[in-house]
Write a protein that holds these residues in place. Sequence first.
Motif, mmCIF file in Angstrom:
data_model
loop_
_atom_site.group_PDB
_atom_site.id
_atom_site.type_symbol
_atom_site.label_atom_id
_atom_site.label_comp_id
_atom_site.label_asym_id
_atom_site.label_seq_id
_atom_site.Cartn_x
_atom_site.Cartn_y
_atom_site.Cartn_z
ATOM 1 N N ALA A 124 0.816 -1.210 0.000
ATOM 2 C CA ALA A 124 0.000 0.000 0.000
ATOM 3 C C ALA A 124 0.850 1.262 0.000
ATOM 4 C CB ALA A 124 -0.939 0.011 1.202
ATOM 5 N N LEU A 125 2.050 1.186 0.558
ATOM 6 C CA LEU A 125 2.917 2.363 0.595
ATOM 7 C C LEU A 125 3.314 2.831 -0.796
ATOM 8 C CD1 LEU A 125 5.188 1.533 3.653
ATOM 9 C CD2 LEU A 125 3.350 3.223 3.528
ATOM 10 N N ASP A 126 3.218 1.945 -1.781
ATOM 11 C CA ASP A 126 3.551 2.308 -3.161
ATOM 12 C C ASP A 126 2.370 2.904 -3.915
ATOM 13 O OD1 ASP A 126 6.170 1.443 -2.889
ATOM 14 O OD2 ASP A 126 5.664 -0.617 -3.464
ATOM 15 N N THR A 127 1.199 3.050 -3.287
ATOM 16 C CA THR A 127 0.008 3.491 -3.993
ATOM 17 C C THR A 127 -0.127 5.000 -4.134
ATOM 18 O OG1 THR A 127 -1.365 3.528 -2.002
ATOM 19 C CG2 THR A 127 -1.291 1.451 -3.271
ATOM 20 N N GLY A 128 0.623 5.785 -3.411
ATOM 21 C CA GLY A 128 0.446 7.223 -3.499
ATOM 22 C C GLY A 128 1.596 7.987 -2.894
ATOM 23 N N ASP A 129 1.580 9.289 -3.123
ATOM 24 C CA ASP A 129 2.638 10.153 -2.609
ATOM 25 C C ASP A 129 2.542 10.360 -1.105
ATOM 26 O OD1 ASP A 129 3.697 10.535 -5.141
ATOM 27 O OD2 ASP A 129 2.442 12.288 -5.517
ATOM 28 N N HIS A 130 1.333 10.463 -0.595
ATOM 29 C CA HIS A 130 1.140 10.736 0.826
ATOM 30 C C HIS A 130 0.415 9.562 1.469
ATOM 31 C CE1 HIS A 130 1.299 14.958 -0.853
ATOM 32 N NE2 HIS A 130 2.370 14.846 -0.127
ATOM 33 N N VAL A 131 1.186 8.584 1.869
ATOM 34 C CA VAL A 131 0.639 7.410 2.555
ATOM 35 C C VAL A 131 1.325 7.322 3.906
ATOM 36 C CG1 VAL A 131 0.345 4.902 2.495
ATOM 37 C CG2 VAL A 131 0.249 6.205 0.368
ATOM 38 N N VAL A 132 0.521 7.095 4.943
ATOM 39 C CA VAL A 132 1.046 6.971 6.288
ATOM 40 C C VAL A 132 0.491 5.690 6.892
ATOM 41 C CG1 VAL A 132 -0.810 8.312 7.369
ATOM 42 C CG2 VAL A 132 1.441 8.241 8.440
ATOM 43 N N VAL A 133 1.253 5.087 7.780
ATOM 44 C CA VAL A 133 0.789 3.887 8.462
ATOM 45 C C VAL A 133 0.443 4.260 9.899
ATOM 46 C CG1 VAL A 133 1.380 1.557 9.215
ATOM 47 C CG2 VAL A 133 2.227 2.416 7.017
ATOM 48 N N VAL A 134 -0.806 3.992 10.284
ATOM 49 C CA VAL A 134 -1.284 4.236 11.641
ATOM 50 C C VAL A 134 -2.096 3.021 12.052
ATOM 51 C CG1 VAL A 134 -2.771 5.665 13.116
ATOM 52 C CG2 VAL A 134 -1.357 6.740 11.362
ATOM 53 N N ALA A 135 -1.856 2.563 13.256
ATOM 54 C CA ALA A 135 -2.572 1.413 13.795
ATOM 55 C C ALA A 135 -2.380 0.183 12.912
ATOM 56 C CB ALA A 135 -4.054 1.731 13.975
ATOM 57 N N GLY A 136 -1.209 0.082 12.304
ATOM 58 C CA GLY A 136 -0.885 -1.078 11.487
ATOM 59 C C GLY A 136 -1.522 -1.088 10.122
ATOM 60 N N GLU A 137 -2.221 -0.020 9.748
ATOM 61 C CA GLU A 137 -2.895 0.056 8.450
ATOM 62 C C GLU A 137 -2.398 1.268 7.671
ATOM 63 O OE1 GLU A 137 -4.863 -2.333 7.337
ATOM 64 O OE2 GLU A 137 -4.742 -3.390 9.246
ATOM 65 N N ALA A 138 -2.406 1.149 6.344
ATOM 66 C CA ALA A 138 -1.971 2.256 5.486
ATOM 67 C C ALA A 138 -3.154 3.153 5.151
ATOM 68 C CB ALA A 138 -1.357 1.697 4.209
ATOM 69 N N TRP A 139 -2.891 4.461 5.172
ATOM 70 C CA TRP A 139 -3.904 5.474 4.885
ATOM 71 C C TRP A 139 -3.338 6.447 3.852
ATOM 72 C CZ3 TRP A 139 -8.435 5.043 7.785
ATOM 73 C CH2 TRP A 139 -8.366 4.231 8.907
ATOM 74 N N THR A 140 -4.129 6.833 2.852
ATOM 75 C CA THR A 140 -3.719 7.880 1.929
ATOM 76 C C THR A 140 -4.191 9.219 2.496
ATOM 77 O OG1 THR A 140 -5.740 7.747 0.599
ATOM 78 C CG2 THR A 140 -3.866 6.386 -0.093
ATOM 79 N N VAL A 141 -3.420 10.253 2.224
ATOM 80 C CA VAL A 141 -3.721 11.573 2.777
ATOM 81 C C VAL A 141 -3.696 12.599 1.648
ATOM 82 C CG1 VAL A 141 -3.017 13.333 4.440
ATOM 83 C CG2 VAL A 141 -2.609 10.910 4.947
ATOM 84 N N ASP A 142 -4.792 13.343 1.514
ATOM 85 C CA ASP A 142 -4.876 14.457 0.572
ATOM 86 C C ASP A 142 -4.995 15.740 1.378
ATOM 87 O OD1 ASP A 142 -4.987 13.018 -1.975
ATOM 88 O OD2 ASP A 142 -6.928 12.278 -1.260
ATOM 89 N N ALA A 143 -4.226 16.754 1.007
ATOM 90 C CA ALA A 143 -4.222 18.022 1.742
ATOM 91 C C ALA A 143 -4.986 19.087 0.951
ATOM 92 C CB ALA A 143 -2.790 18.477 1.983
ATOM 93 N N LEU A 144 -5.785 19.870 1.669
ATOM 94 C CA LEU A 144 -6.593 20.940 1.084
ATOM 95 C C LEU A 144 -6.361 22.223 1.882
ATOM 96 C CD1 LEU A 144 -9.960 18.960 1.089
ATOM 97 C CD2 LEU A 144 -8.261 18.990 -0.729
ATOM 98 N N HIS A 145 -6.498 23.370 1.226
ATOM 99 C CA HIS A 145 -6.449 24.638 1.962
ATOM 100 C C HIS A 145 -6.984 25.766 1.088
ATOM 101 C CE1 HIS A 145 -2.705 26.663 0.280
ATOM 102 N NE2 HIS A 145 -2.606 25.460 -0.227
ATOM 103 N N PRO A 146 -7.401 26.881 1.696
ATOM 104 C CA PRO A 146 -8.048 27.956 0.954
ATOM 105 C C PRO A 146 -7.198 28.598 -0.134
ATOM 106 C CG PRO A 146 -8.427 28.237 3.301
ATOM 107 C CD PRO A 146 -7.413 27.138 3.144
ATOM 108 N N HIS A 147 -5.868 28.555 -0.021
ATOM 109 C CA HIS A 147 -5.008 29.249 -0.972
ATOM 110 C C HIS A 147 -4.340 28.302 -1.971
ATOM 111 C CE1 HIS A 147 -5.651 32.752 1.470
ATOM 112 N NE2 HIS A 147 -5.156 32.140 2.526
ATOM 113 N N ALA A 148 -4.862 27.082 -2.120
ATOM 114 C CA ALA A 148 -4.258 26.112 -3.036
ATOM 115 C C ALA A 148 -4.255 26.658 -4.464
ATOM 116 C CB ALA A 148 -5.014 24.789 -2.987
#
Length: 172
Positions: A124-148
């Motif tokens: 799963a770590l190879d699936t995206g640019d922002h992947v983090v492992v928490v609680a033994g599971e992989a999570w993808t993370v997308d960042a948003l903000h008003p000035h993007a």
Amino acid sequence: MTDTAPRLAADATTPGAPTPDATTQRTLADWLRSADEPFAGARDLVRDGAEVVVTGRMGAPTSSFDVYAALRRREADERSAPLVAVFAGPVPKSDDGLEDLLWETLQHLSDFDEVPWSDGVVAALDTGDHVVVVAGEAWTVDALHPHATESSRRAPWPALVIRPATAPRVAP
């Protein structure tokens, strides 16, 4: 993005800063439904019943811990719906500023976690640019903000959209 989407000023003391209540969830859901060009999968967050966690400044250890605790609760409850972490702290003025805060947050999440990785995590770590492992599971993370600079990543507040890495993502 619609002109009616609420915006935060440069600090959390500004009226309109998100608070951990139903109003923030409704405002976020309304934005996701009405944005002219939402990010890929944005409307799925409303349909899938994403949990919204409101915390302080992105990149601060205490705010990162709030996100970590929410992810741990999700894992313990075996919930696979996405999580949206909304930050009430100062708004990054650029994509680079957001990226710096994102990496600080991801580092904190990794530092807090001591759960062994599951067998599927390495793949799963190879699936995206922002992947983090928490609680033994992989999570993808997308960042948003008003000035993007990318209009599909503009949101009313700084936010992280966190989904299980195994969840399908809609192509842009």
